[in-house]
Design a protein around this motif. Structure first.
Motif, PDB file in Angstrom:
ATOM      1  N   HIS A  96       0.837  -1.207   0.000  1.00  0.00           N
ATOM      2  CA  HIS A  96       0.000   0.000   0.000  1.00  0.00           C
ATOM      3  C   HIS A  96       0.865   1.248   0.000  1.00  0.00           C
ATOM      4  O   HIS A  96       1.875   1.305   0.723  1.00  0.00           O
ATOM      5  CB  HIS A  96      -0.895   0.055   1.261  1.00  0.00           C
ATOM      6  N   LYS A  97       0.474   2.242  -0.753  1.00  0.00           N
ATOM      7  CA  LYS A  97       1.259   3.485  -0.820  1.00  0.00           C
ATOM      8  C   LYS A  97       1.365   4.122   0.564  1.00  0.00           C
ATOM      9  O   LYS A  97       2.431   4.633   0.933  1.00  0.00           O
ATOM     10  CB  LYS A  97       0.620   4.451  -1.824  1.00  0.00           C
ATOM     11  N   GLU A  98       0.296   4.092   1.356  1.00  0.00           N
ATOM     12  CA  GLU A  98       0.345   4.731   2.675  1.00  0.00           C
ATOM     13  C   GLU A  98       1.173   3.939   3.680  1.00  0.00           C
ATOM     14  O   GLU A  98       1.568   4.465   4.711  1.00  0.00           O
ATOM     15  CB  GLU A  98      -1.062   4.997   3.222  1.00  0.00           C
ATOM     16  N   CYS A  99       1.447   2.676   3.397  1.00  0.00           N
ATOM     17  CA  CYS A  99       2.295   1.882   4.305  1.00  0.00           C
ATOM     18  C   CYS A  99       3.744   2.237   4.097  1.00  0.00           C
ATOM     19  O   CYS A  99       4.560   2.089   4.951  1.00  0.00           O
ATOM     20  CB  CYS A  99       2.084   0.393   4.073  1.00  0.00           C
TER      21      CYS A  99
END
Length: 79
Positions: A76-79
């Motif tokens: 995930h990009k936010e991870c």
């Protein structure tokens, strides 16, 4: 510079910009061709497990923004 906003050492924002970002869309050829985004067979059964983020362990959902590192791993990009 490897510092993030919390002051911890990690991957720099400059390095992250070099990774490919894209939306998880099952109709997208990039998703269809990526080994990390294929359902995984559960040994000893006929069942499969949907692809999930190696960081937060949540399954990907349609529209999730993902990053793909140069080695091919996706998360995930936010991870």
């Amino acid at each position: 510079d490897n510092n993030n906003s919390s002051g911890l050492v990690g991957v720099s924002n400059n390095a992250k910009q070099l990774w490919d970002a894209f939306a998880y869309d099952l109709k997208d050829k990039r998703v269809q061709m990526c080994a990390d985004l294929q359902p995984q067979k559960i040994p000893g059964t006929t069942k499969t497990e949907d692809p999930s983020c190696c960081i937060c362990l949540c399954e990907y959902e349609e529209g999730d923004m993902l990053n793909q590192m140069k080695c091919g791993h996706v998360y995930h990009k936010e991870c």
